[in-house]
Write a protein that holds these residues in place. Sequence first.
Motif, PDB file in Angstrom:
ATOM      1  N   GLU A 259      -5.519 -32.134 -14.520  1.00 37.41           N
ATOM      2  CA  GLU A 259      -5.241 -31.247 -15.653  1.00 37.41           C
ATOM      3  C   GLU A 259      -3.771 -30.833 -15.634  1.00 37.41           C
ATOM      4  OE1 GLU A 259      -7.885 -27.937 -15.252  1.00 37.41           O
ATOM      5  OE2 GLU A 259      -9.516 -28.939 -16.322  1.00 37.41           O
ATOM      6  N   GLN A 260      -3.246 -30.550 -16.812  1.00 39.61           N
ATOM      7  CA  GLN A 260      -1.874 -30.053 -16.926  1.00 39.61           C
ATOM      8  C   GLN A 260      -1.749 -28.737 -16.148  1.00 39.61           C
ATOM      9  OE1 GLN A 260       0.456 -31.732 -18.849  1.00 39.61           O
ATOM     10  NE2 GLN A 260       1.957 -30.304 -18.006  1.00 39.61           N
TER      11      GLN A 260
ATOM     12  N   SER B 153      -0.223 -25.110 -15.357  1.00 35.99           N
ATOM     13  CA  SER B 153       0.533 -24.047 -16.013  1.00 35.99           C
ATOM     14  C   SER B 153       1.576 -23.523 -15.031  1.00 35.99           C
ATOM     15  CB  SER B 153      -0.407 -22.907 -16.408  1.00 35.99           C
ATOM     16  OG  SER B 153      -0.876 -22.260 -15.240  1.00 35.99           O
TER      17      SER B 153
END
Lengths: 279, 306
Positions: free
Chosen positions: B192-193, B195
């Motif tokens: 997942e990207q 943050s």
Amino acid sequence: MRIRFWGVRGSFAMSGRDFLRYGGNTTSVELVTAAGERLLIDLGTGATELAKTLMGGEFGKGQGQLPILLSHTHLDHIQGLPFFTPFFIKGNQIRILGANPISGLSLEATLQNQLAPHYSPLNGLENLAAGVSIETIQPGAALEVPGFEIETGAVPHGSMWTTAYRITADGKTVAYLSDVEYPSYEDPLEVALSLARGADLLIHDAMHADHDYELRRGWGHSPAAAGVVVAERAGAKKLALFHHSPDATDDMIDEVVARTTARTAVPVFAAAEGSYLDV
Amino acid sequence: MQITFWGVRGSYPVPGAATVRYGGQTSCVEARSAGGDCLIVDAGTGMRALGNKLVREANAPMHHHVLLSHVHWDHIQGLPFFSPAYVPGTKISVYALLTAADELHQVIGGITRHEFFPMPLEAVPAQFEFHQVEPGVDFTLGAFHITPIALNHPFGSVGYRIDCDGSSWAYVSDTAPFTEVLHKQHFLSGVEQLSDDDRVALAAMREALVRRLAGVDTVVYDTHFLPDEYARFPHYGHSTPDQALEICAEAKVRRLVLYHHAPSHGDEQMDRIAADYLGKGAAVGIDVLTSFEGMTLPIGDEGTLI
Ligand SMILES: [Zn+2]
Ligand SMILES: [Zn+2]
Ligand SMILES: [Zn+2]
């Protein structure tokens, strides 16, 4: 019909030199018809070995179809589920058929518990990429699986029940009675006899050597002698001793086979991992 | 102090000819102080053989302490097969991270629920007791001083630094590296990207790990993957020996023990991994050993392999 034993060990997977000939993986048995239809019984760690073979064929391309029968949901019969790689390939269609445990939980909820986030990073059946259907069966009912005629029955296993199977394909019959303990092994229950009647091969729980059984009566498993009585009374043509104790080394299993062979005219062998048999 | 490896495999037990030398059972390590105090780390399938040994000991301990890294099957599946649990009068204290809302006794007791195992935890003769651990909050059990360390693994896991007899070792399994993926409380089907907050959290976790490992004699580390395998499965929550070496070099530890071997790594491949990383370790001044089932390792004073 070809039968292949991928896991023959009961309760606990055993590694090491003492378990190389009969194998240390927990229960999983594959049946394949002459036309190539496939059926799997139980998802112990042995299923992870079968998975490697399957992934080389249509299951690796997401075109595999597989019905899996579960005898029950004790861990040694479902331990391989989270690592059975065909589940991770989109397009495969896998049916899991079994009875609801008597605890009141459904089969599906039980398998969800196995994959609960605490226990498995898979975090639930819904994250398996393959199409997976969980189908609850009623022991006693017949099942529809392409290529196979299947009869079922509930047999006692300690404080629970397991589902035993009589499977016919290509005109031959295999009976699978693993994880069973009759009130008296000298007098097996009618349900077991009728599932095994005239079978070409009877695969039977033989967790205990006969001389060890008295200490372990009531634990839910049979002595090797139980399979003999069922085979003789039901007129089964061959007996495979199965679900070997984790304490039974290869040499100890050899001894059980020798003693069992000496007491019956039915041909007896101990199921060995990786071996196959054409019935 | 010495440690003995009863299970070194990750994910699931792997019987067969390919695992005869390194072993097929899953995570379980026994630590013994010079005075004989016993501490068990993880309750994978290796715990069955450990239990069978413990009940035969002349002065078998009646109170066992079991530290869990997390409760994935490969780290708890041995518990129902641990013979001391069936000896009346035995007490078993289990220490684990609380990763979800459920109580520890429900989570750990859940592995022996009726559908899975013939005897529920409440019915076994031994008395069980559960303790929650918190990263950074240290505690003492007999001769052992224990510091839990947060690791990067699906739904969380903890490592342990264990000080005893003037030396120390650490158990760092299971963990992913602290770069591409931050494991949280949900299923990941891929990377997942990250943050900005995720990056900060990863850096903080890594920094705390290096700080806790500083100067430790021996570090047992999750090195499930080879680099090419890691590249395919970076979201599975495991590390490579290279990533372990990087952490150990920064923390200036003396010795790294490769652990939690992938089920697919047979003995011959393990021999190659052992030889490769012995060399790579030597290049950065770290003694690299590859764990095998049955290996006993003295911690601290340079000893010989038993
Ligand atoms: Zn079983
Ligand atoms: Zn693990
Ligand atoms: Zn894990």
